[in-house]
Design an enzyme around this catalytic site. Sequence first.
Site, mmCIF file in Angstrom:
data_model
loop_
_atom_site.group_PDB
_atom_site.id
_atom_site.type_symbol
_atom_site.label_atom_id
_atom_site.label_comp_id
_atom_site.label_asym_id
_atom_site.label_seq_id
_atom_site.Cartn_x
_atom_site.Cartn_y
_atom_site.Cartn_z
ATOM 1 N N ASN A 200 -4.927 7.242 8.287
ATOM 2 C CA ASN A 200 -5.169 8.036 9.135
ATOM 3 C C ASN A 200 -4.882 9.638 8.798
ATOM 4 O O ASN A 200 -4.090 10.485 9.630
ATOM 5 C CB ASN A 200 -3.098 7.443 9.898
ATOM 6 C CG ASN A 200 -2.788 6.035 9.457
ATOM 7 O OD1 ASN A 200 -3.944 5.633 10.374
ATOM 8 N ND2 ASN A 200 -1.992 5.504 9.160
ATOM 9 N N ARG A 201 -5.829 9.951 8.067
ATOM 10 C CA ARG A 201 -6.285 10.998 7.906
ATOM 11 C C ARG A 201 -5.033 12.230 7.455
ATOM 12 O O ARG A 201 -5.010 13.451 7.052
ATOM 13 C CB ARG A 201 -6.538 11.675 9.036
ATOM 14 C CG ARG A 201 -7.813 11.036 9.551
ATOM 15 C CD ARG A 201 -9.461 11.535 8.530
ATOM 16 N NE ARG A 201 -10.538 11.369 9.508
ATOM 17 C CZ ARG A 201 -11.397 9.927 8.680
ATOM 18 N NH1 ARG A 201 -11.097 9.067 8.397
ATOM 19 N NH2 ARG A 201 -12.045 9.554 8.876
#
Length: 222
Positions: A200-201
């Site tokens: 999710n970065r």
Amino acid sequence: MPETPSPLDPTLVALMRNEYATTGIAPGDLAADWYTQLGRWLADATAAGLPEPNAMVLATADAAGRPASRTVLLKGYDAAGLVFFTNYRSAKGTQLTANPYASVTFPWYGLHRQAHAAGRVAPVPADESDAYFASRPRGAQLGAWSSPQSTVITGRDVLDDSFAAYAERWPEGTPVPRPPHWGGFRLVPETVEFWQGRENRVHDRLRYRRDGGSWVLERLAP
Ligand SMILES: Cc1cc2nc3c(=O)[nH]c(=O)nc-3n(C[C@H](O)[C@H](O)[C@H](O)COP(=O)(O)O)c2cc1C
């Protein structure tokens, strides 16, 4: 002749996306000093079979602050810093002489990792450049003499003719001396950051920062 590939549709670039589901890094996992940690990640990149694991993108700026970047190979590292070799009269050499600060980035995409170091740069002592130059294959030694790196030339023949002339000047079996305008630079880091891609970065970033005579290890938001 190999087939000329069609250029990539520019709209596809925005759609390129990978999820990084790799194991994270915590301060307790990292070595006490940045150079041991860099050595571990270089070993991981080598073991993973990444191409050119010691290649790093070197960013410099000229006296007016205009940036430039290019790839160079890391040829030594220890507590004193990171060493690479180049032509002192090249664009990067001129920039580093005018503005002796730089950063380097190791782009280990295959491991969802990168490392950066930034700090002051200085030429290495002449004997260190001599020793490394002497260890290079003869062809690379002659190449260093024959290329006026970063200058405009009229054609490939300029390089081929120059190489042939130097090969004649120092025939096989004759030691090739180091060009006085070719040698090493050492980047003495003020910061060294290790980046590990996560889901999710929400990546992990851990940075060693020089604080007087010691180093602090701190986490940065991704
Ligand atoms: C994988 C790779 C490794 C390179 N290693 C070096 C190097 O160690 N030293 C060097 O001077 N140029 C190296 N180059 C070439 C530089 O990227 C660059 O083209 C050249 O040094 C001229 O840069 P400048 O005009 O900005 O000074 C390498 C290029 C690649 C792609």
